[in-house]
Design a protein around this motif. Structure first.
Motif, PDB file in Angstrom:
ATOM      1  N   ASP A  49       0.862  -1.178   0.000  1.00  0.00           N
ATOM      2  CA  ASP A  49       0.000   0.000   0.000  1.00  0.00           C
ATOM      3  C   ASP A  49       0.900   1.229   0.000  1.00  0.00           C
ATOM      4  O   ASP A  49       1.571   1.520   0.991  1.00  0.00           O
ATOM      5  CB  ASP A  49      -0.893  -0.011   1.252  1.00  0.00           C
ATOM      6  CG  ASP A  49      -1.878   1.144   1.296  1.00  0.00           C
ATOM      7  OD1 ASP A  49      -1.521   2.269   0.891  1.00  0.00           O
ATOM      8  OD2 ASP A  49      -3.006   0.918   1.757  1.00  0.00           O
ATOM      9  N   ASP A  50       0.934   1.938  -1.131  1.00  0.00           N
ATOM     10  CA  ASP A  50       1.800   3.114  -1.260  1.00  0.00           C
ATOM     11  C   ASP A  50       1.384   4.252  -0.327  1.00  0.00           C
ATOM     12  O   ASP A  50       2.233   4.972   0.187  1.00  0.00           O
ATOM     13  CB  ASP A  50       1.827   3.616  -2.706  1.00  0.00           C
ATOM     14  CG  ASP A  50       2.632   2.713  -3.623  1.00  0.00           C
ATOM     15  OD1 ASP A  50       3.637   2.129  -3.146  1.00  0.00           O
ATOM     16  OD2 ASP A  50       2.269   2.587  -4.802  1.00  0.00           O
ATOM     17  N   ASP A  51       0.074   4.403  -0.108  1.00  0.00           N
ATOM     18  CA  ASP A  51      -0.400   5.494   0.749  1.00  0.00           C
ATOM     19  C   ASP A  51       0.069   5.334   2.187  1.00  0.00           C
ATOM     20  O   ASP A  51       0.465   6.292   2.833  1.00  0.00           O
ATOM     21  CB  ASP A  51      -1.929   5.585   0.731  1.00  0.00           C
ATOM     22  CG  ASP A  51      -2.469   6.040  -0.617  1.00  0.00           C
ATOM     23  OD1 ASP A  51      -1.733   6.728  -1.359  1.00  0.00           O
ATOM     24  OD2 ASP A  51      -3.627   5.706  -0.925  1.00  0.00           O
ATOM     25  N   GLN A  53       2.426   2.982   3.148  1.00  0.00           N
ATOM     26  CA  GLN A  53       3.790   2.443   3.189  1.00  0.00           C
ATOM     27  C   GLN A  53       3.879   1.163   4.015  1.00  0.00           C
ATOM     28  O   GLN A  53       4.693   1.047   4.929  1.00  0.00           O
ATOM     29  CB  GLN A  53       4.755   3.498   3.732  1.00  0.00           C
ATOM     30  CG  GLN A  53       4.877   4.736   2.851  1.00  0.00           C
ATOM     31  CD  GLN A  53       5.524   4.404   1.513  1.00  0.00           C
ATOM     32  OE1 GLN A  53       6.631   3.918   1.467  1.00  0.00           O
ATOM     33  NE2 GLN A  53       4.815   4.628   0.421  1.00  0.00           N
ATOM     34  N   ALA A 115      -0.768  11.235   5.755  1.00  0.00           N
ATOM     35  CA  ALA A 115      -1.966  10.452   6.088  1.00  0.00           C
ATOM     36  C   ALA A 115      -1.658   9.336   7.075  1.00  0.00           C
ATOM     37  O   ALA A 115      -2.467   9.036   7.957  1.00  0.00           O
ATOM     38  CB  ALA A 115      -2.583   9.877   4.814  1.00  0.00           C
ATOM     39  N   LYS A 116      -0.486   8.728   6.948  1.00  0.00           N
ATOM     40  CA  LYS A 116      -0.138   7.621   7.845  1.00  0.00           C
ATOM     41  C   LYS A 116      -0.036   8.109   9.286  1.00  0.00           C
ATOM     42  O   LYS A 116      -0.538   7.463  10.206  1.00  0.00           O
ATOM     43  CB  LYS A 116       1.174   6.978   7.388  1.00  0.00           C
ATOM     44  CG  LYS A 116       1.532   5.720   8.144  1.00  0.00           C
ATOM     45  CD  LYS A 116       2.741   5.018   7.541  1.00  0.00           C
ATOM     46  CE  LYS A 116       3.008   3.694   8.209  1.00  0.00           C
ATOM     47  NZ  LYS A 116       4.101   2.953   7.581  1.00  0.00           N
TER      48      LYS A 116
END
Length: 171
Positions: A49-51, A53, A115-116
């Motif tokens: 998941d790139d968003d 990481q 976001a993370k």
């Protein structure tokens, strides 16, 4: 019937799950399984998941991998989620909680941003993992524990170790 209990240590990333679980495993001689490491090592994921990481965990593969181990007992599972594990696996569910300014500092040092970082801080503010644990397991086995300092961690490990000792003598 298991001769040793299984414990789930859960909480938002950065609350001290792995540190606490490692110390608890040393104190109780139970086996520590970090689900994040297991997912990476055994490739129990559906990609990246790139968003956020992180790997996208395949919950079915994780449960299949752990089924026999959990039946034997004597396991400490360390993961930030808890709602997909079978209820029968755990005798105790510990939800570590950390004051948000402490958590922010810990996550920032890990390189969390955007976001993370925001998502994890909001999870802690709204006590989402405690609610998830209470919805997924019998409330009497779920315990929230403060995890802001090394002293908190030591106190938590001592309390859970005492519980493990009493469980062993009454099982």
């Amino acid at each position: 019937m298991r001769s040793k209990p299984n414990i789930l240590v859960t909480g938002t990333p950065g609350t001290g799950k792995t540190t606490t679980s490692s110390a608890l495993a040393e104190a109780t001689h139970l086996r520590h399984i970090n689900i994040g490491d297991l997912v990476k090592d055994k490739k129990l994921h559906d990609g990246w998941d790139d968003d956020f990481q992180c790997h996208v965990i395949n919950e079915d593969l994780v449960c299949d991998e752990l089924e026999d181990i959990m039946e034997e007992g004597g396991v400490i599972v360390d993961y930030h989620g808890c709602d997909f594990f079978p209820e029968r696996w755990f005798d105790r569910v510990v939800v570590l909680q950390t004051e948000t300014s402490v958590l922010y500092d810990r996550l920032s040092k890990r390189g969390y941003a955007g976001a993370k970082l925001t998502n994890n801080i909001e999870c802690e503010i709204f006590q989402e993992l405690l609610e998830e644990a209470k919805e997924s397991y019998k409330e009497e086995i779920v315990e929230a524990m403060k995890s802001d300092t090394v002293e908190d961690m030591n106190r938590n490990v001592a309390a859970i170790t005492e519980w493990v000792s009493s469980w062993s003598s009454t099982a």
